[in-house]
Each structure stands twice: as C-alpha cells, then as structure tokens.
Design a protein around this motif. Structure first.
Motif, mmCIF file in Angstrom:
data_model
loop_
_atom_site.group_PDB
_atom_site.id
_atom_site.type_symbol
_atom_site.label_atom_id
_atom_site.label_comp_id
_atom_site.label_asym_id
_atom_site.label_seq_id
_atom_site.Cartn_x
_atom_site.Cartn_y
_atom_site.Cartn_z
ATOM 1 N N PRO A 181 -4.530 5.807 -26.193
ATOM 2 C CA PRO A 181 -3.180 6.145 -26.644
ATOM 3 C C PRO A 181 -2.285 6.256 -25.410
ATOM 4 O O PRO A 181 -2.727 6.705 -24.352
ATOM 5 N N ALA A 182 -1.048 5.821 -25.539
ATOM 6 C CA ALA A 182 -0.129 5.830 -24.399
ATOM 7 C C ALA A 182 0.973 6.853 -24.601
ATOM 8 O O ALA A 182 1.573 6.923 -25.673
ATOM 9 N N CYS A 183 1.224 7.640 -23.568
ATOM 10 C CA CYS A 183 2.406 8.496 -23.512
ATOM 11 C C CYS A 183 3.383 7.784 -22.580
ATOM 12 O O CYS A 183 3.122 7.671 -21.383
ATOM 13 N N ALA B 61 -3.973 1.424 -30.975
ATOM 14 C CA ALA B 61 -3.486 0.720 -29.780
ATOM 15 C C ALA B 61 -4.364 -0.490 -29.481
ATOM 16 O O ALA B 61 -3.858 -1.575 -29.158
ATOM 17 N N VAL C 94 0.519 -1.062 -19.366
ATOM 18 C CA VAL C 94 0.481 -0.619 -20.764
ATOM 19 C C VAL C 94 -0.423 -1.549 -21.572
ATOM 20 O O VAL C 94 -1.219 -1.097 -22.390
ATOM 21 N N ILE D 63 6.184 8.575 -27.551
ATOM 22 C CA ILE D 63 7.313 8.185 -26.712
ATOM 23 C C ILE D 63 8.211 9.399 -26.488
ATOM 24 O O ILE D 63 8.581 10.093 -27.435
ATOM 25 N N THR E 253 0.534 4.177 -32.058
ATOM 26 C CA THR E 253 -0.267 3.689 -30.926
ATOM 27 C C THR E 253 -0.084 4.554 -29.687
ATOM 28 O O THR E 253 -0.717 4.306 -28.667
ATOM 29 N N GLY E 254 0.789 5.527 -29.784
ATOM 30 C CA GLY E 254 1.056 6.421 -28.653
ATOM 31 C C GLY E 254 2.212 7.339 -28.986
ATOM 32 O O GLY E 254 2.613 7.456 -30.148
ATOM 33 N N GLN F 202 -3.773 -0.391 -23.599
ATOM 34 C CA GLN F 202 -3.951 -0.646 -25.022
ATOM 35 C C GLN F 202 -5.236 -1.432 -25.273
ATOM 36 O O GLN F 202 -5.981 -1.116 -26.198
ATOM 37 N N VAL G 176 4.937 0.317 -27.675
ATOM 38 C CA VAL G 176 4.252 1.517 -28.178
ATOM 39 C C VAL G 176 5.005 2.033 -29.397
ATOM 40 O O VAL G 176 6.215 2.276 -29.324
ATOM 41 N N GLU G 177 4.296 2.198 -30.498
ATOM 42 C CA GLU G 177 4.915 2.756 -31.698
ATOM 43 C C GLU G 177 4.605 4.253 -31.751
ATOM 44 O O GLU G 177 3.425 4.648 -31.805
ATOM 45 N N HIS G 178 5.665 5.061 -31.746
ATOM 46 C CA HIS G 178 5.514 6.514 -31.705
ATOM 47 C C HIS G 178 4.708 7.010 -32.905
ATOM 48 O O HIS G 178 5.001 6.693 -34.050
#
Length: 175
Positions: free
Chosen positions: A96-98, A147, A87, A117, A114-115, A91, A109-111
């Motif tokens: 962007p992270a799922c 991110a 992760v 959740i 930055t991604g 970043q 990760v902030e929903h």
C-alpha cells in the motif's frame, strides 16, 4: 522511501510525520534509500526529533525490489512528481502506498483502495495514514493486494511492451 534526497521529494515532510508517529506508536522503522544534497539536513532533522533508532538512511542501493519485499508500507511524500517509477515498483511488490496529492500521484494511487493520499506537505495527515495502516493489518494487506492487482493491469512488462509496440505500429502506419 526510495528517493533522491532533494527538496522536491518532500522527505522532510515524511520525517516530520514520523516524529508525530513516534508519539502514537513505537513498533516501526523507516528506511530512507537514496542520496542527495539534503542528506545532512535530513539526518539532522531526524536526530532533532529523536528518530535515530527509527529512521535509517541507507544511502544508494541497487536492491530496491528486495527492500520493498521486506517492507509493509511504501511512502512517497513528494512535493511535485508526475509518474514515479518508485510507486510502480512498490505497487508491483504489493505494498500500500502513502503518497501526496502532487502531480500525477492521484492517478496512480486510489485513496482507500490501493493506498492513502494526503495533501502536499501535510505531515499530520501522513502520520495519521501511517498509524492507520500500522494499526490495521487487514486493511493494510487489502490495500497491498489491490495495489498489486492494479499494477499488473497497468505496469506489467507485457502490457508496457504491448503499448510500446502499438505506439510504434501507429507511428509506422502514419508514414
């Protein structure tokens, strides 16, 4: 998705989500990087969902940062994890992270910032999140920029070295 192909990594959840995503759109591919005891089972799962063209099992690789720079979205659909290096790498690459809400991931990760959740083992929500990011380039790019900024503030090498030296200084002062 770079990960050890093991149950705890939730790759089966990702593959299920991709099976749903295929019914929503067909303009994507997914790279699964890594190896492990679940590889054959996961390959069969992908084949059972007719994802042979969309999902590529790349095996062990030493060029993860380069692959991340060629990617649009990072996925970590694990069942349990604390603070995965993958992760951090994603970043730093501005992706962007799922991620799932397992372990320490919601702290990384902030929903919506930055991604995205999703609940652990929730393939439908993951599929919806992937579809949202693929459908909205502006939103996807904004999350990626956020991110990257967050990563520089939390994961940069200079910051980590500074924190490590600070910990050593505190330990030495207490002797």
């Amino acid at each position: 998705m770079p990960a050890r192909l093991a149950f705890v990594k939730g790759i089966d959840v990702l593959i299920s989500a991709l099976g749903m995503l295929k019914h929503m759109r067909n303009d994507w591919v997914c790279w699964i990087v890594g190896d492990g005891e679940k590889r054959e089972e996961l390959v069969r799962q992908a084949a059972g969902l007719s994802l042979q063209e969309e999902v590529a099992f790349l095996g062990e690789r030493r060029d993860i940062p380069a692959l991340l720079l060629q990617s649009d979205i990072f996925v970590h659909s694990c069942i349990q994890d604390n603070q995965p290096f993958a992760v951090m790498e994603a970043q730093l690459a501005g992706l962007p992270a799922c991620v799932s809400n397992a372990g320490g991931l919601p702290e990384m990760v902030e929903h919506g910032v930055t991604g995205l959740i999703s609940p652990v083992r929730d393939s439908l929500t993951l599929a919806q999140h992937l579809n949202l990011l693929l459908a909205n380039d502006e939103f996807r790019h904004a999350l990626g920029r956020n991110a990257a900024q967050w990563a520089q503030e939390h994961w940069s090498m200079d910051l980590m070295i500074s924190r490590l030296l600070g910990a050593y200084a505190r330990a030495a002062a207490s002797l």
